[in-house]
Structure formats: structure tokens, C-alpha cells
Scaffold this active site. Structure first.
Site, PDB file in Angstrom:
ATOM      1  N   LYS A 122      19.011  21.641 -36.772  1.00 56.83           N
ATOM      2  CA  LYS A 122      17.861  22.540 -36.660  1.00 56.83           C
ATOM      3  C   LYS A 122      18.201  23.985 -36.988  1.00 56.83           C
ATOM      4  O   LYS A 122      17.349  24.732 -37.466  1.00 56.83           O
ATOM      5  CB  LYS A 122      17.244  22.469 -35.262  1.00 56.83           C
ATOM      6  N   LYS A 206      14.900  10.226 -41.216  1.00 53.33           N
ATOM      7  CA  LYS A 206      14.059   9.933 -40.047  1.00 53.33           C
ATOM      8  C   LYS A 206      12.610  10.355 -40.307  1.00 53.33           C
ATOM      9  O   LYS A 206      12.393  11.393 -40.935  1.00 53.33           O
ATOM     10  CB  LYS A 206      14.642  10.752 -38.890  1.00 53.33           C
ATOM     11  N   LYS A 209       8.052  15.304 -38.189  1.00 52.52           N
ATOM     12  CA  LYS A 209       6.903  16.170 -38.420  1.00 52.52           C
ATOM     13  C   LYS A 209       7.239  17.296 -39.387  1.00 52.52           C
ATOM     14  O   LYS A 209       6.358  17.948 -39.923  1.00 52.52           O
ATOM     15  CB  LYS A 209       6.316  16.713 -37.110  1.00 52.52           C
TER      16      LYS A 209
END
Ligand code: TYM
Length: 344
Positions: A122, A206, A209
Site C-alpha cells: 500500500k 487479487k 476495489k
């Protein structure tokens, strides 16, 4: 220090989990988390929250955050969570999470957090520009779980490492404060074919969103037509479906679609292959589209209905917050005593 085996926790079983209000929910969230919550509420005392404290580790528009929180609550209820059975609440409404998190910041070691792969993903190339909260995120997650002394945590596979950290923090706290068995060492509930749903465009990524392609995921708010179109366009290979799971190992996209089918139908992948072995995607995709529409379109429909009456959702969240505070406060009081704070 002694090498004695840790004393087992003897308190009651309790489920806890949460989802961040940071964007539309997708099939991965649904199969990896939401359907498990719904199933568990009938068996164990269940606490499910909206992780708004976690969401602000990256920027969230203050004008939108409360509505995003309602959307997650609506998704919980639309997928079958019963507010009279499970306690549904916003994380930020229970201050004990943040307070215990600080104490756990002083229990967790830097070396443990340095190993967290999700932070690396991230924060990307610009680690120094990430919020400090993004780095200590898994410590707050441990506090979420342990402030309720939760014993079972249903999550998707991407949360496995965070759950291991929670277990380490619980064990170190019990040891350091000479409180054997005070916190449970919680069990992650990850198993099942929906634990890691992959992108419909790339079987090695994966479902997420943050993927720029909306065709990579099925959103819980997609219409029946959108769902069917996305399944139809999903990437596959030209081979028919094999007879064994081992033969799926080198076919990521096929494996993903079989897994999604199995999870939606409540079957194992082997059972799905027993039915479809030898058949091509021309047969399998329409069956999967039908199953996906049948399972998900009513969830989206119910979500829209619930969001049409925000006062009802707000009342559910307020009542849940009150119940959650009642459950969390005694743990924090005990922790403060163990740590030795004045007045505790
Ligand atoms: P979040 O909001 O990223 O995701 C919510 C849940 O959905 C699961 N999930 C998936 N499962 C299968 N396939 C996928 N492609 C997929 N993508 C997401 C996640 O594993 C998760 O279960 N850190 C958590 C929220 C959290 C939490 C907690 C969870 C905060 N505190 C305490 C459990 C206990 C998160 O970011 O989830």
C-alpha cells in the site's frame, strides 16, 4: 523467562470482524468475509464493525465518510447479518479500540511491523509519504479483535499476516504483564474456496476495489446485467474444465472461476469439477453468470432499499455502538490495571 506452554484462554467464544468503508464492496469481500459473518452469527456471539479508523489511514473525503459507513452497514444487513443477532457498529464510535491500540503500540515490536507485506504494497515506492497510521494499521486491528476478547476472526486470505501479528501481540501482552490466558490467541477463519477471489481480468491479481478496470470485479451494487456481462467477459483459456483440482494449478483464471462457483453454490471445487469436467467455458460461464446473478442481484437490491432509509441504518449503528462499548469497556479497565496506570 520460562519455556512453559501458554495458559489457555477459558472465556466464551466470540466472533469479530470488520470491513473498511473505503470504496464499493466486491465479490471478494462478499465471499471472503460477509457470507462467513452471516453463517457464524447463528453459532457464536458475533461483533461486526465498519472499520472507519482504518479507512482514514489513506485520505477519505470527510463529506463522504459517514455515508460510506452506512453503505457497509447496508451491505452487512443485505447479505444476511441480523442486527438483532449480531452487534453491528462503527469502529470510531467505540473509543476503546484507539485506546487499546496505543497500549499495543508499546507491546508490538518494530521488527514485527517491518515484515507486514500489506504496508509494503500500500505504501509503494513512497513509504516516507505514507501516514504513520498506515504503518501501525495492524496494531489497531489487534486492538479491534482483542478489546472484545474475540476468539474467531473470519477474514479473506489477505488478512492472514495481520492475524498472525494479533496472535503475537496477545501472547506478548499476556507474558509481559504476567497475565496468563488474559487475552485469547484468536483463530483466523480463512478456509474455503472464497478466501482469495482473483481479478476477472488477471488470475494472478487479487480482486480489489483499487483495480482501475471495473471489469476486474463484480461489485455488490452491480445490476443483474452488469454481473452477467462481467462473467461473460472474464478472461479464460481455451481448454475444457479438467477432472481434478491439481490440473487447475497452472490455469489461474479457470481456477478462479471454479472457486467462485464453488463458494457461491456452497460446494467444494472438486464437486464443481465433478459436474463440469470436460465442458468448455461456453457451457460453464452461462451457468456461473446465472448463479452469480441469482446470489448477488438480490443483495444489491436490498442494499439500495436500506440506503433509502438512512435513519434506520443510523439507529442500528447507534444501538450496536452502545452494545459494543459495554463489551469493550471492561477489557480496557482490566488492561489499564495490568499495565499499572494511576486510578485503574
Ligand atoms: P478490507 O476492508 O480490505 O476487506 C474486508 C474483507 O474482505 C476480504 N477480502 C477478500 N477476500 C477474498 N478475496 C478477495 N479478493 C478479497 N478482498 C478483500 C478481506 O480479507 C477482509 O476480510 N484490515 C481489514 C479490516 C479490519 C479487520 C479488523 C478485519 C480492521 N480490523 C479486525 C478483521 C478483524 C481490511 O482492510 O479489510
Amino acid at each position: 523467562m520460562t519455556d512453559q506452554a501458554p495458559v489457555a484462554y477459558t472465556g466464551p467464544a466470540r466472533v469479530l470482524s470488520g470491513v473498511q468503508p473505503s470504496g464499493a464492496l466486491h465479490l471478494g469481500n462478499y465471499l471472503g468475509a460477509l457470507v462467513k459473518f452471516t453463517r457464524l452469527q447463528h453459532e457464536i456471539d458475533t461483533f461486526i464493525f465498519v472499520a472507519d479508523l482504518h479507512a482514514i489511514t489513506v485520505w477519505q473525503d470527510p463529506a463522504a465518510l459517514a455515508q460510506q459507513t452506512r453503505e457497509i452497514a447496508a451491505a452487512y444487513i443485505a447479505s444476511g447479518l441480523d442486527p438483532d443477532k449480531a452487534t453491528i457498529f462503527p469502529q470510531s464510535a467505540v473509543r476503546e479500540h484507539a485506546e487499546l491500540s496505543w497500549i499495543f503500540n508499546c507491546v508490538a515490536r518494530l521488527g514485527w511491523l517491518d515484515r507486514m507485506t500489506q504496508f509494503k504494497e500500500k505504501s509503494g515506492k513512497h513509504k516516507e509519504r505514507s501516514s504513520v497510521g498506515l504503518y501501525t494499521y495492524p496494531v489497531l486491528q489487534a486492538a479491534d479483535i482483542l478489546v472484545y476478547k474475540a476468539t474467531h476472526v473470519p477474514v479473506g486470505e489477505d488478512q492472514k499476516q495481520h492475524l498472525e501479528l494479533t496472535r503475537d501481540i496477545a501472547g506478548k501482552f499476556n507474558h509481559d504483564f504476567n497475565a496468563p490466558g488474559f487475552f485469547p490467541i484468536p483463530d483466523p477463519l480463512i478456509q474455503g474456496p472464497g478466501a482469495r477471489v482473483m481479478s476477472l481480468r488477471d488470475g494472478s491479481a487479487k480482486m480489489s476495489k483499487s483495480d482501475p478496470s471495473d471489469y476486474s470485479r463484480i461489485n455488490l451494487t452491480d445490476t443483474a446485467d452488469d454481473i452477467a456481462a462481467k462473467v461473460k467477459k472474464a478472461r479464460t483459456d481455451p481448454e475444457p474444465l479438467p477432472e481434478t483440482i491439481e490440473e487447475l494449478a497452472t490455469r489461474a483464471e479457470a481456477d478462479n472461476l471454479v472457486g467462485i462457483f464453488a463458494a457461491l453454490a456452497g460446494k467444494t471445487k472438486a464437486e464443481v469439477l465433478a459436474e463440469y469436467a470436460g465442458k468448455g467455458f461456453g457451457t460453464f460461464k452461462p451457468a456461473l453468470a446465472e448463479l452469480a446473478v441469482e446470489s448477488l442481484a438480490p443483495v444489491g437490491e436490498r442494499m439500495r432499499g436500506l440506503l433509502g432509509d438512512p435513519a434506520v441504518l443510523d439507529a442500528i449503528l447507534a444501538k450496536g455502538a452502545e452494545k459494543a462499548r459495554e463489551a469493550a469497556a471492561p477489557t480496557l479497565a482490566e488492561v489499564k490495571k495490568l499495565v499499572g496506570f494511576w486510578g485503574a
